[in-house]
Design a protein around this motif. Sequence first.
Motif, PDB file in Angstrom:
ATOM      1  N   HIS A   1      -6.031 -58.711  26.621  1.00 44.96           N
ATOM      2  CA  HIS A   1      -4.897 -58.047  25.971  1.00 44.96           C
ATOM      3  C   HIS A   1      -5.021 -58.054  24.444  1.00 44.96           C
ATOM      4  O   HIS A   1      -4.309 -57.321  23.771  1.00 44.96           O
ATOM      5  N   LEU A   2      -5.940 -58.860  23.909  1.00 47.86           N
ATOM      6  CA  LEU A   2      -6.181 -58.882  22.467  1.00 47.86           C
ATOM      7  C   LEU A   2      -7.100 -57.742  22.025  1.00 47.86           C
ATOM      8  O   LEU A   2      -7.338 -57.568  20.842  1.00 47.86           O
ATOM      9  N   GLY A   3      -7.648 -56.999  22.986  1.00 47.19           N
ATOM     10  CA  GLY A   3      -8.517 -55.882  22.639  1.00 47.19           C
ATOM     11  C   GLY A   3      -9.980 -56.238  22.512  1.00 47.19           C
ATOM     12  O   GLY A   3     -10.777 -55.434  22.028  1.00 47.19           O
ATOM     13  N   GLN A   4     -10.363 -57.424  22.961  1.00 47.91           N
ATOM     14  CA  GLN A   4     -11.780 -57.761  23.016  1.00 47.91           C
ATOM     15  C   GLN A   4     -12.317 -57.147  24.294  1.00 47.91           C
ATOM     16  O   GLN A   4     -11.794 -57.404  25.373  1.00 47.91           O
ATOM     17  N   ARG A   5     -13.351 -56.301  24.147  1.00 49.75           N
ATOM     18  CA  ARG A   5     -13.811 -55.504  25.283  1.00 49.75           C
ATOM     19  C   ARG A   5     -15.222 -55.881  25.715  1.00 49.75           C
ATOM     20  O   ARG A   5     -15.998 -56.392  24.921  1.00 49.75           O
ATOM     21  N   LEU A   6     -15.479 -55.599  26.978  1.00 49.86           N
ATOM     22  CA  LEU A   6     -16.838 -55.673  27.506  1.00 49.86           C
ATOM     23  C   LEU A   6     -17.132 -54.294  28.061  1.00 49.86           C
ATOM     24  O   LEU A   6     -16.459 -53.836  28.989  1.00 49.86           O
ATOM     25  N   GLY A   7     -18.096 -53.626  27.455  1.00 48.77           N
ATOM     26  CA  GLY A   7     -18.486 -52.303  27.923  1.00 48.77           C
ATOM     27  C   GLY A   7     -19.527 -52.411  29.023  1.00 48.77           C
ATOM     28  O   GLY A   7     -19.792 -53.494  29.554  1.00 48.77           O
ATOM     29  N   ARG A   8     -20.152 -51.292  29.300  1.00 46.18           N
ATOM     30  CA  ARG A   8     -21.143 -51.259  30.373  1.00 46.18           C
ATOM     31  C   ARG A   8     -22.531 -51.657  29.890  1.00 46.18           C
ATOM     32  O   ARG A   8     -23.473 -51.676  30.660  1.00 46.18           O
ATOM     33  N   GLY A   9     -22.664 -51.931  28.602  1.00 43.22           N
ATOM     34  CA  GLY A   9     -23.913 -52.509  28.115  1.00 43.22           C
ATOM     35  C   GLY A   9     -24.788 -51.611  27.269  1.00 43.22           C
ATOM     36  O   GLY A   9     -25.831 -52.042  26.797  1.00 43.22           O
ATOM     37  N   GLY A  10     -24.381 -50.362  27.039  1.00 44.67           N
ATOM     38  CA  GLY A  10     -25.223 -49.448  26.264  1.00 44.67           C
ATOM     39  C   GLY A  10     -25.066 -49.556  24.763  1.00 44.67           C
ATOM     40  O   GLY A  10     -25.934 -49.107  24.010  1.00 44.67           O
ATOM     41  N   GLY A  11     -23.953 -50.118  24.300  1.00 42.11           N
ATOM     42  CA  GLY A  11     -23.729 -50.275  22.869  1.00 42.11           C
ATOM     43  C   GLY A  11     -23.232 -49.030  22.145  1.00 42.11           C
ATOM     44  O   GLY A  11     -23.068 -49.039  20.928  1.00 42.11           O
ATOM     45  N   TYR A  12     -22.982 -47.941  22.879  1.00 43.45           N
ATOM     46  CA  TYR A  12     -22.556 -46.678  22.254  1.00 43.45           C
ATOM     47  C   TYR A  12     -21.252 -46.837  21.480  1.00 43.45           C
ATOM     48  O   TYR A  12     -21.137 -46.406  20.336  1.00 43.45           O
ATOM     49  N   TYR A  13     -20.261 -47.448  22.107  1.00 42.32           N
ATOM     50  CA  TYR A  13     -18.949 -47.563  21.465  1.00 42.32           C
ATOM     51  C   TYR A  13     -18.939 -48.638  20.385  1.00 42.32           C
ATOM     52  O   TYR A  13     -18.188 -48.536  19.420  1.00 42.32           O
ATOM     53  N   ASP A  14     -19.789 -49.661  20.518  1.00 41.86           N
ATOM     54  CA  ASP A  14     -19.897 -50.662  19.456  1.00 41.86           C
ATOM     55  C   ASP A  14     -20.400 -50.000  18.173  1.00 41.86           C
ATOM     56  O   ASP A  14     -19.893 -50.269  17.082  1.00 41.86           O
ATOM     57  N   ARG A  15     -21.361 -49.115  18.295  1.00 48.79           N
ATOM     58  CA  ARG A  15     -21.879 -48.406  17.117  1.00 48.79           C
ATOM     59  C   ARG A  15     -20.812 -47.470  16.540  1.00 48.79           C
ATOM     60  O   ARG A  15     -20.665 -47.349  15.334  1.00 48.79           O
TER      61      ARG A  15
ATOM     62  N   ARG B   1      -9.332 -59.497  31.885  1.00 44.05           N
ATOM     63  CA  ARG B   1      -9.783 -60.879  31.903  1.00 44.05           C
ATOM     64  C   ARG B   1      -9.553 -61.450  30.510  1.00 44.05           C
ATOM     65  O   ARG B   1     -10.054 -60.910  29.532  1.00 44.05           O
ATOM     66  N   GLU B   2      -8.802 -62.530  30.411  1.00 48.28           N
ATOM     67  CA  GLU B   2      -8.480 -63.068  29.091  1.00 48.28           C
ATOM     68  C   GLU B   2      -9.687 -63.717  28.418  1.00 48.28           C
ATOM     69  O   GLU B   2      -9.759 -63.773  27.196  1.00 48.28           O
ATOM     70  N   GLU B   3     -10.652 -64.183  29.183  1.00 42.82           N
ATOM     71  CA  GLU B   3     -11.859 -64.796  28.615  1.00 42.82           C
ATOM     72  C   GLU B   3     -12.977 -63.758  28.579  1.00 42.82           C
ATOM     73  O   GLU B   3     -13.589 -63.456  29.599  1.00 42.82           O
TER      74      GLU B   3
ATOM     75  N   GLY C   1       1.497 -51.370  30.793  1.00 37.80           N
ATOM     76  CA  GLY C   1       2.078 -51.089  29.489  1.00 37.80           C
ATOM     77  C   GLY C   1       1.069 -51.144  28.360  1.00 37.80           C
ATOM     78  O   GLY C   1      -0.131 -51.311  28.577  1.00 37.80           O
ATOM     79  N   LEU C   2       1.593 -51.021  27.160  1.00 40.62           N
ATOM     80  CA  LEU C   2       0.799 -51.019  25.944  1.00 40.62           C
ATOM     81  C   LEU C   2       0.875 -52.396  25.298  1.00 40.62           C
ATOM     82  O   LEU C   2       1.953 -52.990  25.215  1.00 40.62           O
ATOM     83  N   PHE C   3      -0.264 -52.885  24.836  1.00 38.52           N
ATOM     84  CA  PHE C   3      -0.332 -54.173  24.150  1.00 38.52           C
ATOM     85  C   PHE C   3      -0.915 -53.930  22.772  1.00 38.52           C
ATOM     86  O   PHE C   3      -1.910 -53.225  22.624  1.00 38.52           O
ATOM     87  N   GLU C   4      -0.263 -54.487  21.756  1.00 37.85           N
ATOM     88  CA  GLU C   4      -0.755 -54.374  20.390  1.00 37.85           C
ATOM     89  C   GLU C   4      -1.109 -55.764  19.894  1.00 37.85           C
ATOM     90  O   GLU C   4      -0.252 -56.642  19.821  1.00 37.85           O
ATOM     91  N   ASP C   5      -2.410 -55.957  19.611  1.00 38.39           N
ATOM     92  CA  ASP C   5      -2.913 -57.263  19.196  1.00 38.39           C
ATOM     93  C   ASP C   5      -2.454 -58.369  20.137  1.00 38.39           C
ATOM     94  O   ASP C   5      -2.078 -59.466  19.728  1.00 38.39           O
ATOM     95  N   GLY C   6      -2.454 -58.067  21.427  1.00 42.40           N
ATOM     96  CA  GLY C   6      -2.139 -59.046  22.460  1.00 42.40           C
ATOM     97  C   GLY C   6      -0.681 -59.150  22.855  1.00 42.40           C
ATOM     98  O   GLY C   6      -0.334 -59.856  23.797  1.00 42.40           O
ATOM     99  N   THR C   7       0.201 -58.440  22.138  1.00 42.47           N
ATOM    100  CA  THR C   7       1.636 -58.517  22.394  1.00 42.47           C
ATOM    101  C   THR C   7       2.127 -57.233  23.046  1.00 42.47           C
ATOM    102  O   THR C   7       1.745 -56.141  22.589  1.00 42.47           O
TER     103      THR C   7
END
Length: 195
Positions: free
Chosen positions: A131-145, A164-166, A184-190
């Motif tokens: 919910h903090l917006g830390q993401r795990l993508g599919r591994g290609g790195g496209y969105y990180d760039r 997943r919180e971790e 719902g929508l979460f902004e910076d985890g809230t």
Amino acid sequence: MNKQAEKQQLRKTMRALEARLSERYLERSDRRIAAQLLAMPEYQAAETVFCFVSVGREINTRPVLSAALESGKTLCVPRCLGSGIMELRTIQSLDDLAPGAYGIPEPPEDAPLISVDRVDFAVLPCLTCNHLGQRLGRGGGYYDRFLASYRGGTVLLCREKLIREEIPVTPLDYPIPWVLTEAGLFEDGTPARLS
């Protein structure tokens, strides 16, 4: 275990979990997420929207893409060039899309190119996030760039059952300010209100 190994293990776990989600749940969460996204004031105010084109069991973005086009927004979608590099290309219709890299629907090579700094609002995918917006993508790195050079409003779409919180993160992973699930929508985890 190092961070990359942790990410690979979590991807394997989340792919298996995603594969077990019922069609009924997928359809219900798709509808709820799309409706909430279209209600976001940041989306409504945006003139230029960047949005991923969903495939497989990803959150269905077709209603969002169609709504952006129908409302006269400039809509750009990814065109993958390989090795984690993508371009943002505008489309006028969903009919402009054809299977490209990895079978993902993409705009044609001659579709107008748009620079990252022209995008007002971006809609990004993930395999899982917290919910903090830390993401795990599919591994290609496209969105990180993409995130390394983008500074506009961004929402991350994820099904609540895949949160997943971790999340294993590195300094190269950029958190997303808004996370939108069917809950719902979460902004910076809230939890945030859609007005």
